[in-house]
Design a protein around this motif. Structure first.
Motif, PDB file in Angstrom:
ATOM      1  N   UNK A 105     -12.600  74.851  12.009  1.00  0.00           N
ATOM      2  CA  UNK A 105     -11.201  75.221  11.912  1.00  0.00           C
ATOM      3  C   UNK A 105     -10.356  74.099  12.508  1.00  0.00           C
ATOM      4  N   UNK A 106      -9.401  73.611  11.704  1.00  0.00           N
ATOM      5  CA  UNK A 106      -8.468  72.584  12.162  1.00  0.00           C
ATOM      6  C   UNK A 106      -7.076  73.186  12.223  1.00  0.00           C
ATOM      7  N   UNK A 107      -6.426  73.035  13.374  1.00  0.00           N
ATOM      8  CA  UNK A 107      -5.049  73.513  13.539  1.00  0.00           C
ATOM      9  C   UNK A 107      -4.194  72.389  14.091  1.00  0.00           C
ATOM     10  N   UNK A 108      -3.061  72.130  13.431  1.00  0.00           N
ATOM     11  CA  UNK A 108      -2.050  71.211  13.938  1.00  0.00           C
ATOM     12  C   UNK A 108      -2.643  69.831  14.246  1.00  0.00           C
ATOM     13  N   UNK A 109      -3.293  69.255  13.238  1.00  0.00           N
ATOM     14  CA  UNK A 109      -3.903  67.934  13.397  1.00  0.00           C
ATOM     15  C   UNK A 109      -3.335  66.970  12.356  1.00  0.00           C
ATOM     16  N   UNK A 110      -3.463  65.691  12.655  1.00  0.00           N
ATOM     17  CA  UNK A 110      -3.140  64.632  11.706  1.00  0.00           C
ATOM     18  C   UNK A 110      -4.415  63.881  11.362  1.00  0.00           C
ATOM     19  N   UNK A 111      -4.590  63.584  10.071  1.00  0.00           N
ATOM     20  CA  UNK A 111      -5.746  62.813   9.608  1.00  0.00           C
ATOM     21  C   UNK A 111      -5.216  61.566   8.912  1.00  0.00           C
ATOM     22  N   UNK A 112      -5.721  60.420   9.312  1.00  0.00           N
ATOM     23  CA  UNK A 112      -5.232  59.161   8.756  1.00  0.00           C
ATOM     24  C   UNK A 112      -6.390  58.329   8.217  1.00  0.00           C
ATOM     25  N   UNK A 113      -6.269  57.947   6.939  1.00  0.00           N
ATOM     26  CA  UNK A 113      -7.162  56.967   6.294  1.00  0.00           C
ATOM     27  C   UNK A 113      -8.627  57.362   6.388  1.00  0.00           C
ATOM     28  N   UNK A 114      -8.912  58.626   6.204  1.00  0.00           N
ATOM     29  CA  UNK A 114     -10.300  59.064   6.270  1.00  0.00           C
ATOM     30  C   UNK A 114     -10.551  60.258   5.367  1.00  0.00           C
ATOM     31  N   UNK A 115     -11.707  60.881   5.528  1.00  0.00           N
ATOM     32  CA  UNK A 115     -12.117  61.963   4.642  1.00  0.00           C
ATOM     33  C   UNK A 115     -12.815  63.055   5.429  1.00  0.00           C
ATOM     34  N   UNK A 134      -1.749  70.926   9.115  1.00  0.00           N
ATOM     35  CA  UNK A 134      -2.265  69.580   9.325  1.00  0.00           C
ATOM     36  C   UNK A 134      -1.603  68.606   8.357  1.00  0.00           C
ATOM     37  N   UNK A 135      -1.593  67.334   8.755  1.00  0.00           N
ATOM     38  CA  UNK A 135      -1.045  66.275   7.919  1.00  0.00           C
ATOM     39  C   UNK A 135      -2.158  65.307   7.547  1.00  0.00           C
ATOM     40  N   UNK A 136      -2.250  64.978   6.256  1.00  0.00           N
ATOM     41  CA  UNK A 136      -3.249  64.037   5.756  1.00  0.00           C
ATOM     42  C   UNK A 136      -2.499  62.824   5.194  1.00  0.00           C
ATOM     43  N   UNK A 137      -2.646  61.691   5.863  1.00  0.00           N
ATOM     44  CA  UNK A 137      -1.999  60.459   5.422  1.00  0.00           C
ATOM     45  C   UNK A 137      -3.075  59.521   4.886  1.00  0.00           C
ATOM     46  N   UNK A 138      -3.026  59.254   3.579  1.00  0.00           N
ATOM     47  CA  UNK A 138      -4.054  58.457   2.910  1.00  0.00           C
ATOM     48  C   UNK A 138      -5.439  59.000   3.234  1.00  0.00           C
ATOM     49  N   UNK A 139      -5.535  60.292   3.325  1.00  0.00           N
ATOM     50  CA  UNK A 139      -6.792  60.974   3.647  1.00  0.00           C
ATOM     51  C   UNK A 139      -7.042  62.065   2.612  1.00  0.00           C
ATOM     52  N   UNK A 140      -8.262  62.573   2.601  1.00  0.00           N
ATOM     53  CA  UNK A 140      -8.624  63.552   1.581  1.00  0.00           C
ATOM     54  C   UNK A 140      -9.671  64.512   2.119  1.00  0.00           C
ATOM     55  N   UNK A 141      -9.870  65.588   1.368  1.00  0.00           N
ATOM     56  CA  UNK A 141     -10.895  66.590   1.675  1.00  0.00           C
ATOM     57  C   UNK A 141     -11.804  66.705   0.463  1.00  0.00           C
ATOM     58  N   UNK A 142     -13.114  66.658   0.711  1.00  0.00           N
ATOM     59  CA  UNK A 142     -14.093  66.819  -0.366  1.00  0.00           C
ATOM     60  C   UNK A 142     -14.900  68.080  -0.083  1.00  0.00           C
ATOM     61  N   UNK A 143     -14.826  69.033  -1.018  1.00  0.00           N
ATOM     62  CA  UNK A 143     -15.515  70.314  -0.871  1.00  0.00           C
ATOM     63  C   UNK A 143     -16.578  70.420  -1.953  1.00  0.00           C
ATOM     64  N   UNK A 144     -17.822  70.684  -1.543  1.00  0.00           N
ATOM     65  CA  UNK A 144     -18.912  70.757  -2.508  1.00  0.00           C
ATOM     66  C   UNK A 144     -19.552  72.136  -2.464  1.00  0.00           C
ATOM     67  N   UNK A 145     -19.397  72.872  -3.553  1.00  0.00           N
ATOM     68  CA  UNK A 145     -19.995  74.206  -3.727  1.00  0.00           C
ATOM     69  C   UNK A 145     -19.646  75.162  -2.606  1.00  0.00           C
ATOM     70  N   UNK A 146     -18.461  75.009  -2.028  1.00  0.00           N
ATOM     71  CA  UNK A 146     -18.033  75.879  -0.927  1.00  0.00           C
ATOM     72  C   UNK A 146     -17.674  77.253  -1.489  1.00  0.00           C
ATOM     73  N   UNK A 147     -18.226  78.307  -0.872  1.00  0.00           N
ATOM     74  CA  UNK A 147     -17.986  79.655  -1.380  1.00  0.00           C
ATOM     75  C   UNK A 147     -16.541  80.080  -1.184  1.00  0.00           C
TER      76      UNK A 147
END
Length: 960
Positions: free
Chosen positions: A202-212, A226-239
């Motif tokens: 669980x992520x609350x009130x975070x910043x993610x920069x240049x990552x995944x 949360x804030x994603x700056x030049x960042x992304x989330x990859x979800x694989x077969x998540x229920x």
């Protein structure tokens, strides 16, 4: 102490100093105290919610200036969500072997950083026990190696967001964890910021920069504020996972990638996430359109479309005002209550009094009262022919008002709630909770928003996608559910579906995109319901390359190209949409496109309401096509299609414009009050640049063009063929063509054409004009009456067959022919000049007709006219003229066995058109082609006829 002992304002002031636990205790005293605590929503609860550094504004990032419905409820949701990561303790209580994961009462708080107990996060993790809290002190924390989370912990940054920066790569191998109030940046050795393959994070009130972030099933996650700056989330077969109130900016690829079918191996957290998702969905209520500024701007009101405009329609010497798209919407009632519609309808009835056209009014100003009396004595009653019920629909004002009521009832735009009540599949999709749930997020200034592939599933609600290359791409049997999102200013298409993708796209606002708002290709088959798709730089919706889909109850307007563009075997079901004010066609079907296009309102488009070309073969049924700035329906070169039961009126061009190389079946349409011809057939070829601007050349469909020859879906092919009656000659049948600004039917054709059983009435020029016809034009069983010029005009070198028509009371000659062919078994009665006139080099076989002219010849032959005139029955009018013979070439013109009748008694006159009855009449009922289409629902737009059928059979009643 009793609440009533002090004024409420004083109580609120006192309670505003209490901390959260004390407020909770006060609310448990009694109901009066509970209500008093609730009354602090705009004061103390708001202060508590905004004062927590770990929380952001409840409506961040999309609407930070809009207050939530309840600050207390928002604070409660913040708090409950922050505790989700600990709920696995309850699940494990019954399992003794996993008792080590229970949260102990004596959990510790470990400080990390300068002045703390541990110098690095790795050291703190090594010493941590389950459910300990690790507090990162302000500063930059850089870890040299990958961190392993082996026990459940909570990692929290101290101070404001941005005070704590963590450069690390974390691999979670425990059942649960929570990270809050930190800035994540990638370590030097990898771009992966965090990954889990089995646990819940669980992520609350975070910043993610240049990552995944990487989450693989059975792992899952919840990401909030949360804030994603030049960042992304990859979800694989998540229920099931939840991304809520997040901001994604500057992505180089997709911000969120969803891969693979949701796993059946569910994490412990899935049931808690499902409860949380349902509670959040219940709190997301639809705004009231009456009080929503966006709804006012984007509706059919004056703010968007300007003041209501009406298109003037001239009938005879009088004018009537038919509503334009905005006015039609008022009559259809999509934005007004039934009482308002009643007022509009009453006003429409008053206008219609001018529209009811008496069958003899076309030249009433030219006649004296005495002449009228004499005409009445010689008048032959013809009104009881087979098409007279259709003619009654045209001239009866009450039936016209009933038609407006039918339009209001049948074509009113449905709301999403109404659609979901009627469509169980859509209801199931809207309520489904599987895969990735994305709510109230902002995606901006990057390449892509959401990418779903390889049977992935995602649900998007209340999010904004702007200034991206694309908002959503869904491919490879994946499913996307999109509800109440804003998608605008994308550099390509807003929503892109291909390779058998599906899902539900409903109640979204899709606008100002550089390509199509929704792009459906290669077997994709979504439900597209109740969206606003407008102001695009290309088409609103494109269906290409065997794409399918159900497109229903959308507002599609103001796009620079076609509102809906179907090509390369695209075959959607398009119904109940309002498509208006486009800068090109309303619906364009091209390059072997197909589709079932039914029950739409298509108004005020710059080009054709429907444009069919180059093998396009749709079913266009029961649509209202009106007030266009060009033609109502265009069937261009090699166009086909079944055009049935439509109301086509008030267009500034022709009602229907056809090329002779096309092969449409035009049946049972109401074509009226168009500025030029009712139906026009031309023979010139389309040129390469003959598309309307932005409707052909610029779109890139090379991939679909190459694959267009592939096999179609066998099931859809069978349904398609079952709905069609194949024809080999263009067919205009059973239409009502009236009150148009020029000829009812204008023909300049190089191909054969059949004109069967139409009512052609009160047009401003002639009824039918055949100006060019190198192959046979067959005109049979039509009622052609009260037109401002002649009934039928056939120019030189044209081939026609006129059989079984009733040609009555036109303002000039009944038939004028300079061509060749057959005129057989017609009733040519009551026309103001000659019944039949043959001119120049006409070569006609004129047999078995019944002809009467009040003050001119029944049959007149001039110039080099030749042919056979025999066995005709000619009723003398007041002038006693019967047949005018040519002065020369008598050997080429045979006139024989014609009967001249003069009756003195009115009883005799009434018997003249009894055996056989007045034409047109068809033996055995409706034409064969009409019977073949009888299984289809007759147009709800067509006004029903009160009363029974005539003894000799009504085509119209047979259809009903």
């Amino acid at each position: 102490m009793e609440v009533g002992g002090l004024p409420v304002e004083l109580w609120q002031l006192i309670l505003s100093y209490l901390r959260l636990p004390d407020l909770g205790r006060c609310s448990l005293v009694c109901r009066a105290w509970y209500e008093l605590i609730l009354s602090l929503d705009k004061t103390r609860w708001r202060q508590l919610c905004l004062g927590c550094l770990k929380h952001r504004h409840p409506n961040w990032p999309n609407k930070p200036g809009v207050e939530p419905q309840s600050w207390r409820e928002a604070f409660k949701q913040h708090y409950l969500a922050s505790k989700t990561w600990t709920k696995n303790v309850q699940d494990l209580e019954s399992s003794n072997c996993l008792s080590l994961f229970r949260r102990r009462k004596g959990w510790r708080q470990l400080c990390v950083g300068a002045g703390g107990e541990f110098g690095s996060l790795q050291a703190a993790l090594a010493a941590a026990s389950p459910y300990d809290r690790l507090v990162l002190l302000p500063g930059v924390h850089e870890e040299q190696g990958e961190l392993l989370l082996k026990v459940p912990v909570e990692v929290v940054g101290q101070g404001k967001l941005g005070d704590v920066v963590l450069l690390a790569s974390i691999d979670q191998r425990c059942p649960t964890a929570r990270l809050c109030n930190m800035v994540f940046m990638p370590a030097r050795f990898t771009s992966v910021l965090y990954k889990t393959t089995s646990g819940y994070v669980q992520f609350d009130n975070c910043n993610f920069e240049s990552g995944q972030l990487q989450v693989h099933a059975p792992g899952t996650c919840q990401v909030k504020f949360c804030t994603f700056t030049q960042s992304s989330i990859h979800l694989r077969s998540v229920a099931l996972c939840i991304l809520e109130n997040c901001e994604f900016t500057g992505s180089e690829n997709a911000s969120v990638t969803v891969e693979g079918c949701p796993s059946s191996d569910r994490n412990w957290a899935c049931k808690h996430l499902a409860v949380l998702a349902k509670s959040c969905a219940a709190s997301m209520q639809e705004p009231d359109p009456a009080s929503c500024p966006v709804a006012k701007r984007d509706g059919w009101g004056e703010l968007l479309l300007g003041p209501m405009r009406t298109c003037k329609i001239v009938v005879g010497e009088e004018q009537s005002s038919f509503p334009s798209a905005v006015g039609a919407q008022a009559l259809l009632g999509s934005a007004q209550e039934d009482t308002e519609f009643g007022d509009n309808l009453q006003a429409a009835k008053e206008e219609e009094e001018y529209l009811a056209l008496d069958s003899n009014s076309s030249d009433s100003d030219l006649r004296s009262d005495d002449e009228e009396d004499v005409r009445a004595a010689y008048k032959l009653p013809y009104q009881a022919h087979s098409l007279s019920p259709m003619l009654a629909n045209i001239t009866h004002s009450r039936l016209q008002s009933n038609r407006l009521r039918a339009l209001q009832r049948d074509l009113k735009l449905k709301t999403l709630q109404q659609e979901l009540q009627q469509d169980k599949e859509a209801q199931s999709l809207a309520s489904s909770l599987q895969g990735c749930i994305i709510r109230q997020c902002l995606f901006r200034d990057g390449k892509g928003g959401i990418f779903i592939y390889s049977r992935g599933e995602a649900k998007l609600e209340g999010s904004i996608f702007r200034d991206l290359t694309y908002a959503v791409r869904c491919i490879q049997n994946s499913k996307v559910i999109m509800l109440r999102n804003d998608i605008h200013h994308c550099k390509a298409s807003g929503i892109f579906l291909r390779l058998s993708a599906g899902g539900l796209i409903a109640d979204n606002n899709i606008y100002s995109n550089c390509e199509a708002g929704v792009d459906i290709r290669k077997g994709a088959n979504p439900l597209v319901l109740c969206n606003k798709i407008h102001s695009g730089l290309r088409s609103g919706i494109v269906v290409v390359g065997n794409g399918k889909g159900i497109i229903r109850s959308n507002q599609i307007y103001g796009n620079k190209e076609a509102g809906i563009y179907i090509l390369y075997n695209g075959n959607p079901a398009v119904s109940g949409n309002h498509i208006f004010q486009g800068l090109a066609a309303g619906i364009a079907v091209n390059e072997n496109g197909r589709g079932q296009i039914t029950g739409n309102v298509i108004c005020e488009n710059q080009w054709g309401g429907a444009d069919i070309r180059h093998g396009g073969d749709p079913v266009l049924r029961n649509n209202l096509i009106s007030c266009g700035y060009s033609d109502g329906v265009v069937v261009g070169e090699c166009g086909k299609g079944l055009i049935e039961g439509n109301a086509i009126y008030g267009n500034k061009g022709c009602g229907v414009w056809m090329m002779s190389s096309s092969l449409p079946h035009l049946i049972n349409n109401q074509i009226s009050h168009n500025s030029i011809y009712g139906v026009a057939v031309f023979c010139h070829k389309d040129h390469a640049g003959d598309y309307p601007p932005g409707q052909g050349g610029g779109e890139s469909f090379q991939e679909e063009r190459e694959g267009a020859g592939g096999e179609n879906d066998p099931d859809s092919e069978e349904e398609y063929l079952a709905a069609r009656h194949p024809i080999s000659v263009a067919l205009v049948e059973l239409n009502s063509i009236n009150h148009n600004g020029a000829a009812g039917l204008h023909v300049k054709s190089s191909e054969a054409l059949n004109i069967i059983a139409n009512v052609i009435h009160a047009n401003r020029d002639g009824g039918v004009a055949v100006l060019q016809s190198s192959q046979l034009t067959r005109i049979a069983d039509n009622s052609i009456s009260c037109n401002s010029q002649g009934g039928v005009l056939v120019e030189a070198e044209c081939q026609v067959e006129l059989r079984g028509n009733g040609i009555y009371e036109n303002s000039s000659h009944g038939i004028v022919s300079k061509g060749e062919g057959v005129i057989m078994e017609n009733d040519i009665i009551g026309n103001h000049r000659c019944g039949l006139q043959l001119l120049q080099a006409a070569d006609m076989k004129v047999t078995k007709n019944r002809i009467q002219s009040f003050r001119d010849y029944g049959i007149a032959l001039f110039d080099e006219a030749k042919g056979l005139v025999q066995e005709n029955l000619i009723f003398q009018g007041r002038s006693k003229k019967s047949i005018l013979r040519p002065m020369s070439s008598t050997e080429d013109c045979i006139i024989q066995n014609n009967v001249l009748l003069t009756f003195k008694k009115r009883f005799d006159m009434e018997c003249m058109l009894i055996n056989p009855p007045a034409r047109p009449h068809i033996e055995g009922g409706a034409p064969r082609s009409c019977m073949a289409a009888g299984s289809q629902r007759v147009s709800s737009i067509t006004t029903r006829v009160d009363g029974g059928c005539h003894n000799h059979g009504s085509i119209f009643c047979t259809i009903l």
